[in-house]
Write an enzyme that holds these catalytic residues in place. Structure first.
Site, short mmCIF file in Angstrom:
data_model
loop_
_atom_site.label_atom_id
_atom_site.label_comp_id
_atom_site.label_asym_id
_atom_site.label_seq_id
_atom_site.Cartn_x
_atom_site.Cartn_y
_atom_site.Cartn_z
N ASP A 421 -34.35 32.36 16.26
CA ASP A 421 -33.40 32.64 15.20
C ASP A 421 -33.98 32.04 13.92
O ASP A 421 -34.84 31.16 13.97
CB ASP A 421 -32.07 31.98 15.57
CG ASP A 421 -31.07 32.06 14.43
OD1 ASP A 421 -30.87 33.14 13.89
OD2 ASP A 421 -30.51 31.00 14.09
N ASP A 423 -31.96 31.51 10.34
CA ASP A 423 -31.01 30.65 9.64
C ASP A 423 -30.46 29.55 10.53
O ASP A 423 -29.88 29.82 11.57
CB ASP A 423 -29.83 31.49 9.12
CG ASP A 423 -30.23 32.29 7.90
OD1 ASP A 423 -31.09 31.82 7.14
OD2 ASP A 423 -29.70 33.40 7.73
N ASP A 627 -29.36 28.32 17.32
CA ASP A 627 -28.48 27.21 16.95
C ASP A 627 -27.00 27.53 17.09
O ASP A 627 -26.18 26.64 17.09
CB ASP A 627 -28.75 26.80 15.49
CG ASP A 627 -28.22 27.82 14.50
OD1 ASP A 627 -28.41 29.02 14.74
OD2 ASP A 627 -27.60 27.43 13.50
#
Ligand code: GDP
Ligand code: CO
Length: 685
Positions: A421, A423, A627
């Site tokens: 990922d 961001d 995250d």
């Protein structure tokens, strides 16, 4: 190119023999193809796929005292991206043919800005290196490499490997038609792209092989070839209950292989070499004899035969040459194959007696068979020839260096694959900086571990990071709405929805316009407070996201999904989300914004890519780094899911099996995850 659709593939154990397919169009254009996979229709192979393969291919050019004008013509037909390896066994001394070949090659390479290698088969240092690496059987009683095209080919294979190539193709230098040479190299790439296995051989058939007798007469090609095909097919037929005539290229001089396959085969000396390659494949991988290699048995071997459009016009060496030098060796390797049945042997003997190639009660002569090139210690050989490569290089001083053997590289490449990922993961949740992870990105790149972005960001945004970091791997955009693959990344063709820039795009979600029109309905309802990024100015997007203006502009270039903010208390937000679902849309929450989509699926995107990587390089071990909640689908699809800390120094609660939590916010945690990946690959080796 466009090739005729495939007929029935015949299986001989793990060997898939494809029936001859005709080339229909040498150039099939640059148009964007339809969405449907071209499976039944004639199949179109993209120029970029072909170019990608050519970059990984060496063309070995055997030469023995050929007319240099003809040689020059052949050179001009070899595609620019292929590395040329000229293997010469030409006369030296007062008339130094090698010297003229070197000069011709040098002139050509300087003019066309290419590099090449030219080696004389009788170079004593080459013989020394080969003996030193356990391949002394290729030498004769004078301790030099034996004469013969086959020997030249084997050395070509070894050099192609040392030079880091994945494919090797052969093209004779007595060919009068440069356009035919060019076509052969295209066929090789097409053959590789059609294969489902890394073990693949492409063999060519020409419809016409003109004879020059007064006027040009287009004779259907070759009696020797017909006879050889007949007995190879007989050999195969006796193994099952069905008669077959699938093999039509039993002594195709023009052929190519993946190096992974080339290294496994045994080679006959002299003109039996091409037939022996086939026989060696059947012997080792048909399952009729003892199983030689389990992974090959699983993946299978593809033998792809294609028919060329250009006629084959070459130097004819006479009928006697055809029978004694070509037919006898070709039939000999069938006859002496350990799996050859008595019935086939008897027919071969009778055939050779009838043609007066052997006396009535004579024996079928046996050829010397050389062991597979993989028995050569490749690392050692690379070390030994590396010193001479600069001398073999054309133009003089060209940077042709030995590199890691392709197989070693590939094993490393295939071993691991990282999905990440962006961001809040590779990029810091507040500053959007990847600085803390930069060293780790480099370490993964050095270890040839692909880094696949899998993020809510747009294609335009991800391109910026890919460029900055020098990442050339495929990526997943807009939360799994589409998979983007650089055109030359995989060696085979696969179905995709459209092309964009230099990439193939596989679409999973519906286009932006559809999502937007449904959202419009919702925005019209006063009780729902939805703001779409698409309706904001670049300045406004910059303000709410903290992105700078350039990145904010790229974030607005949405192709599939819409980013929205939802105002109001918890209850209001819940009601809005329910309404989004009601109109058939989906959404994910990335921490700050909602990503609204129609059919996007990160998990599916990851799985599609995993399949492509597996097809390309065998088994892969996948790692996912994320995250937040919207990474769950990706994390659930990988072998090793890892989660980094949020800005509050804790981990988001996600429901993922075998989840590994690393300390460190965003890129800091990413660096830790990467070290774990690298440490793991050390253990695995
Ligand atoms: P044919 O074309 O299959 O009938 O066979 P040729 O005798 O024409 O040889 C095919 C190719 O191999 C030509 O490019 C020859 O120059 C080359 N060749 C023949 N003998 C040797 C050899 O001993 N060593 C090398 N390196 N090349 C050879
Ligand atoms: Co020839």
């Amino acid at each position: 190119m466009r090739i005729e659709s495939s007929g029935q593939v015949e299986h001989v154990g793990a060997v898939r023999v494809h029936p001859v397919r005709r080339m229909l169009e040498l150039d099939s254009g640059a148009r964007v193809p339809s969405r449907v996979k071209e499976s039944v229709e004639p199949q179109r192979i993209e120029r970029d796929v072909i170019a990608g393969i050519h970059q990984k291919m060496a063309i070995v050019l055997p030469i023995k005292d050929e007319d240099v004008k003809v040689f020059e013509g052949v050179l001009s037909g070899i595609p620019h991206d292929c590395l040329m390896i000229v293997m010469s066994n030409s006369r030296r001394g007062e008339v130094d043919n090698l010297k003229r070949e070197q000069e011709t090659l040098e002139r050509f390479c300087v003019a066309t800005k290419r590099d090449a290698i030219i080696v004389h088969q009788k170079d004593p240092r080459l013989a020394e290196a080969l003996a030193d690496c356990g391949y002394g059987r290729i030498l004769d009683e004078t301790s030099l490499v034996r004469s013969g095209k086959a020997e030249g080919m084997i050395i070509g294979i070894l050099l192609a490997e040392v030079l880091g190539k994945d494919y090797v193709g052969f093209i004779d230098t007595d060919n009068y038609i440069p356009g035919a040479v060019w076509e052969y190299a295209q066929h090789y790439a097409v053959g590789f792209s059609l294969s489902q296995s890394p073990y693949v051989m492409a063999r060519l058939l020409w419809r016409y092989k003109p004879k020059i007798s007064g006027k040009l007469y287009f004779k259907k090609w070759g009696r020797v070839s017909e006879i050889t095909n007949k007995y190879v097919n007989h050999f195969i037929s006796t193994k099952g209950n069905f008669e077959t005539d699938i093999i039509r290229t039993a002594n195709a001089g023009e052929h190519a292989m993946s190096l992974q396959l080339a290294k496994k085969l045994t080679y006959a000396t002299g003109y039996g070499v091409e037939t022996q390659e086939l026989m060696s494949i059947f012997e080792q991988f048909s399952g009729l004899g003892p199983v030689a290699d389990r992974t090959i048995m699983e993946k299978g071997v593809d033998i792809i035969q294609t028919e060329t459009i250009n006629p084959h016009v070459h130097e004819e060496k006479g009928e006697e040459h055809l029978l004694q030098d070509m037919l006898v060796p070709s039939l000999s390797v069938i006859y002496h194959n350990p799996l050859c049945e008595q019935a086939t042997r008897e027919l071969i003997t009778r055939q050779l007696v009838d043609l007066e190639c052997i006396p009535r009660d004579g024996e079928v002569p046996e050829l010397l068979i050389l062991p597979p090139p993989e028995t050569v210690d490749a690392g050692r050989f690379a070390g030994l020839v590396d010193r001479q490569l600069s001398e073999y290089a054309v133009p003089k001083g060209a940077a042709v260096r030995a590199s890691l053997p392709a197989a070693v590289r590939r094993a490393q490449e295939a071993a691991r694959l990282v999905f990440t990922d962006l961001d809040g993961t590779l990029l810091h949740p507040v500053s959007y900086s990847y600085a803390a992870a930069l060293d780790s990105v480099r370490a993964l790149q050095e270890a040839n571990i692909p880094i696949v972005f899998c993020s809510a960001k747009t294609r335009a945004e991800q391109q910026v990071y890919r460029q900055e970091l020098g990442i050339a791997d495929p990526f997943v955009i807009e939360n799994g709405a589409a998979v983007v693959v650089p055109k030359d990344y995989f060696r085979f063709s696969f179905s995709y929805s459209r092309t964009a820039d230099d990439c193939f795009v596989i679409e999973i979600g519906s286009p932006y316009a559809e999502v937007k029109s449904k959202l419009k309905e919702l925005c019209a309802r006063p009780e729902l407070q939805i703001t779409c990024f698409g309706d904001l100015t670049t300045e406004e997007v910059s303000k709410v996201t903290g992105l700078n203006l350039v990145m904010a502009a790229l974030a607005k270039q949405r192709e599939y999904t819409e980013t929205v903010t939802i105002e109001g208390d918890k209850k209001r937000v819940q009601a809005t989300l329910a309404a989004i679902k009601e109109v058939g849309l989906g959404y994910t929450f990335g921490g700050k914004f909602y990503e609204v989509c129609l059919g996007a699926d990160k998990g599916k995107a990851v799985k599609i890519l995993m399949e492509l990587f597996k097809l390309n390089s065998g088994d892969v071990y996948t790692i996912g780094i994320g995250d937040s909640l919207n990474d769950v689908e990706m994390l659930n699809a990988v072998d090793l899911p890892i989660i980094v800390q949020t800005v509050n120094k804790n981990w988001n609660k996600v429901n993922v099996k075998n989840l590994k939590r690393v300390t460190g916010i965003g890129p800091e945690g990413w660096a830790r995850a990467a070290s774990a990946v690298l440490a793991g690959s050390e253990q695995k080796k």
